[in-house]
Scaffold this motif. Structure first.
Motif: not given
Length: 266
Positions: A247-266
């Motif tokens: 649709r007339d859009v051309k893009t090439e994106l690279n997105i990178k980085g560290l992450y951190g999550l907290v969670g629970v499982r049950f």
């Protein structure tokens, strides 16, 4: 969208609450933050694929951001029905610079040697339907789990260029696309001991002039608690690459980085 999200969360919490009657049902929720370091280019209604593109790092100097990341996971013992994972991650990047040449963007030509502002949005919602690879978890006494399936990623892409046209007008021109993108999904969890897991995930699709993939590699730590809720902390690295020609859009994106999550499982 907020109403739909709240209803979906409510439904999942009700299902998770019923897991007391079904011990084989697992529910997991996690939330945290992720670094987003962008690079690549974007163009809109370009005449020249080279001249009419904006380099996100060198031209627009898009700033690195840290954004939230939320995930839900629901597994059940019914073999035919797939398990489900949901995830939401917003992306909003902004930068500014000086145009080196006259460029065509949308319905305007922007003047060379003038200042411009660029904002890029790439919010996404992941809906993953998957199965656990048969017998692996049982055969390895829970030390290895492999998931495979289909991830439908709904991406909400937008890019706005503000600057001075060759007619000396100050304008803003926007491009936007909302696309559901089906992707193959593979995930692995290796648990050498009960308190430590190595996790990895890959999503990929390629067709015509479009390609999209991301991968995650992380370390999950679970403290030794004897409660129905099993908390965990996960840290790792994520890399995403998106190439769109739609649709007339051309893009090439690279997105990178560290992450951190907290969670629970049950």
């Amino acid at each position: 969208m907020k109403k739909v999200t709240l209803l979906g969360l409510g439904s999942i919490f009700l299902l998770a609450g019923s897991s007391k009657a079904g011990p084989l049902i697992d529910f997991e929720i996690s939330i945290g933050a992720i670094q987003q370091k962008p690079s690549g280019y974007v163009s809109y209604k370009a005449v020249s694929d080279i001249r009419d593109r904006i380099d996100l790092k060198n031209d627009a100097r898009l700033e690195d951001k840290t954004q939230p990341w939320a995930r839900l996971k629901f597994e059940h013992p019914i073999p035919i029905i797939p398990n489900i994972k949901l995830a939401y991650m917003p992306v909003k990047l902004e930068g500014s610079g000086t145009l080196r040449d006259i460029i065509k963007w949308g319905g305007y030509e922007f003047e060379a040697n003038t200042d411009f502002n660029l904002s890029v949005k790439l919010d996404r919602v992941d809906t993953t339907l998957y199965y656990n690879f048969p017998f692996i978890k049982t055969a390895t006494a829970g030390k290895l789990d492999v998931e495979f399936g289909l991830n439908v990623r709904t991406i909400m892409f937008g890019a706005t260029l503000s600057g001075t046209t060759v007619d000396n007008e100050i304008v803003s021109e926007s491009a936007s696309i909302t696309l559901p993108v089906p992707m193959g999904h593979l995930a692995v969890e290796i648990r050498p001991i009960n308190l430590v897991s190595l996790v990895g995930e890959l999503n990929y699709i390629g067709y015509k002039n479009n390609a999209y993939y991301d991968y995650v590699a992380g370390l999950r730590l679970s403290p030794p608690v004897r409660t129905p809720l099993k908390p965990f902390v996960e840290v790792g690295y994520r890399h995403e690459k998106l190439k769109i020609d739609e649709r007339d859009v051309k893009t090439e994106l690279n997105i990178k980085g560290l992450y951190g999550l907290v969670g629970v499982r049950f």
